[in-house]
Write a protein that holds these residues in place. Structure first.
Motif, PDB file in Angstrom:
ATOM      1  N   GLU A 192       0.838  -1.215   0.000  1.00  0.00           N
ATOM      2  CA  GLU A 192       0.000   0.000   0.000  1.00  0.00           C
ATOM      3  C   GLU A 192       0.867   1.257   0.000  1.00  0.00           C
ATOM      4  O   GLU A 192       0.565   2.232  -0.694  1.00  0.00           O
ATOM      5  N   LYS A 193       1.942   1.236   0.780  1.00  0.00           N
ATOM      6  CA  LYS A 193       2.840   2.394   0.819  1.00  0.00           C
ATOM      7  C   LYS A 193       3.482   2.623  -0.542  1.00  0.00           C
ATOM      8  O   LYS A 193       3.628   3.759  -0.992  1.00  0.00           O
ATOM      9  N   ALA A 194       3.862   1.535  -1.195  1.00  0.00           N
ATOM     10  CA  ALA A 194       4.460   1.658  -2.519  1.00  0.00           C
ATOM     11  C   ALA A 194       3.456   2.235  -3.516  1.00  0.00           C
ATOM     12  O   ALA A 194       3.809   3.059  -4.368  1.00  0.00           O
ATOM     13  N   ALA A 195       2.198   1.813  -3.399  1.00  0.00           N
ATOM     14  CA  ALA A 195       1.167   2.270  -4.332  1.00  0.00           C
ATOM     15  C   ALA A 195       0.927   3.767  -4.233  1.00  0.00           C
ATOM     16  O   ALA A 195       0.543   4.413  -5.221  1.00  0.00           O
ATOM     17  N   THR A 196       1.128   4.337  -3.055  1.00  0.00           N
ATOM     18  CA  THR A 196       0.901   5.777  -2.872  1.00  0.00           C
ATOM     19  C   THR A 196       2.188   6.583  -2.977  1.00  0.00           C
ATOM     20  O   THR A 196       2.184   7.790  -2.738  1.00  0.00           O
ATOM     21  N   SER A 197       3.286   5.924  -3.317  1.00  0.00           N
ATOM     22  CA  SER A 197       4.568   6.622  -3.438  1.00  0.00           C
ATOM     23  C   SER A 197       4.636   7.369  -4.763  1.00  0.00           C
ATOM     24  O   SER A 197       3.751   7.260  -5.620  1.00  0.00           O
ATOM     25  N   ALA A 198       5.726   8.113  -4.946  1.00  0.00           N
ATOM     26  CA  ALA A 198       5.938   8.872  -6.178  1.00  0.00           C
ATOM     27  C   ALA A 198       6.760   8.101  -7.200  1.00  0.00           C
ATOM     28  O   ALA A 198       7.193   8.674  -8.210  1.00  0.00           O
ATOM     29  N   ALA A 199       6.961   6.801  -6.976  1.00  0.00           N
ATOM     30  CA  ALA A 199       7.748   6.000  -7.921  1.00  0.00           C
ATOM     31  C   ALA A 199       7.018   5.880  -9.258  1.00  0.00           C
ATOM     32  O   ALA A 199       5.799   5.687  -9.296  1.00  0.00           O
ATOM     33  N   ASP A 200       7.776   5.965 -10.336  1.00  0.00           N
ATOM     34  CA  ASP A 200       7.186   5.798 -11.670  1.00  0.00           C
ATOM     35  C   ASP A 200       6.867   4.331 -11.940  1.00  0.00           C
ATOM     36  O   ASP A 200       5.825   4.007 -12.510  1.00  0.00           O
TER      37      ASP A 200
END
Length: 325
Positions: free
Chosen positions: A29-37
């Motif tokens: 979930e944290k990854a999904a809301t991150s700014a990573a492309d």
């Protein structure tokens, strides 16, 4: 320009590529809301052998249940030399329509890519998948680097290559300090000056390998991506490593910790000054063309058709990011 025209890979924003272990679904979930492309859910090196089956199940659930927004979603499968690989591909590709790409580790020869391509093609046909899966491959062995040009031409699914510095260092028996770092012993000593003093300058031991992979990518329409920088407590070191490859022509870099995402995005996003200069170059060349000239001076420097190509490439990237100047 050569008469041979190379088709460019599917364009994707690829400044930051976040690695997330499939064995830790609490991070999804944290990854999904991150700014990573781009996010890759990992079932390979970040997952212990006893946890691989459960990690695969976690990835399937995560891809199907979490809202990943517009991010490019990728899974790093296990290597072709393991018995885990075929189940990674079959189970995940069959069950996950949200999957965009597969990251293939330790590619050594073109046939490695061909094998995964064959398997994925059959699954897509059987499941009537409408979205074609792309490939990113890891060049992280001496064998892979020796064959990098041939590997770059191995499949129409290929979109990107990443330089995996840690396994590459192990494969070549290199002496390293940290993953993606430099070594004080790799440097040059100047001649003595008039006072008899000498200076010592550190150099980058990965430069030659990174350059070779970059050339293979650009020659065959792929995105060159730099791999991990292991010391996530050293943002300055990460930025320095990212800047070095950005200058070479790389499009992005891995983030093995959330703190590295913003650093990668900043390095690989054209600055307002760069965008403004590129627009001025395009405008100046438009005026030159109207006057029947093939080159013109801007800010005391010659610009020509090659300048236009560089400027247009930068502007295309800026537009995809939403940078305006």
């Amino acid at each position: 320009m050569s008469f041979t025209i190379i088709e460019q890979a599917t364009p994707r924003l690829h400044r930051s590529e976040l690695a997330v272990p499939g064995s830790n679904p609490g991070l999804f979930e944290k990854a999904a809301t991150s700014a990573a492309d781009i996010i890759f859910l990992d079932v390979e090196d970040a997952v212990a052998p006893d946890d691989k089956e459960q990690a695969r199940k976690n990835i399937i659930a995560g891809l199907n249940e979490i809202n990943w927004g517009s991010k490019t979603m990728m899974v790093r499968i296990n290597g072709l030399d393991t018995h885990y690989m075929y189940r990674d591909v079959v189970d995940i590709v069959e069950a996950c329509p949200r999957l965009d790409m597969i990251l293939i580790p330790k590619v050594g020869v073109p046939a490695d890519v061909y094998a995964i391509d064959m398997l994925v093609t059959q699954i897509e046909a059987a499941k009537k998948r409408q979205k074609r899966i792309g490939f990113e491959i890891l060049i992280e062995t001496a064998l892979g680097m020796a064959n990098v040009e041939a590997i770059a031409q191995s499949s129409k699914r290929l979109e990107a290559m990443s330089f995996g510095v840690a396994d590459y260092a192990a494969s070549t028996r290199a002496r390293t300090t940290v993953i993606g770092g430099v070594n004080a012993d790799y440097g040059v000593l100047t001649d003595k000056d008039a006072k008899g003093d000498r200076q010592y300058f550190w150099a980058d031991p990965w430069h030659a390998a990174q350059t070779r992979m970059m050339v293979a990518c650009r020659a065959y329409g792929l995105r060159p991506i730099d791999g991990p920088f292991g010391d996530f407590s050293d943002p300055d070191g990460f930025i320095a490593a990212a800047n070095r490859v950005a200058v070479l022509g790389y499009e992005g870099k891995w983030a093995i910790h959330p703190s590295q995402i913003e650093l990668a995005n900043k390095v690989f996003t054209p600055s307002d000054a760069e965008v403004n200069k590129a627009r001025r170059i395009v405008a100046a060349m438009d005026e030159a063309a109207k006057a029947g000239k093939g080159a013109v001076s801007l800010d005391g420097r010659l610009i020509d058709i090659a300048s236009i190509r560089m400027a247009e490439a930068l502007l295309a990237k800026a537009d995809s990011i939403g940078v305006a100047a």
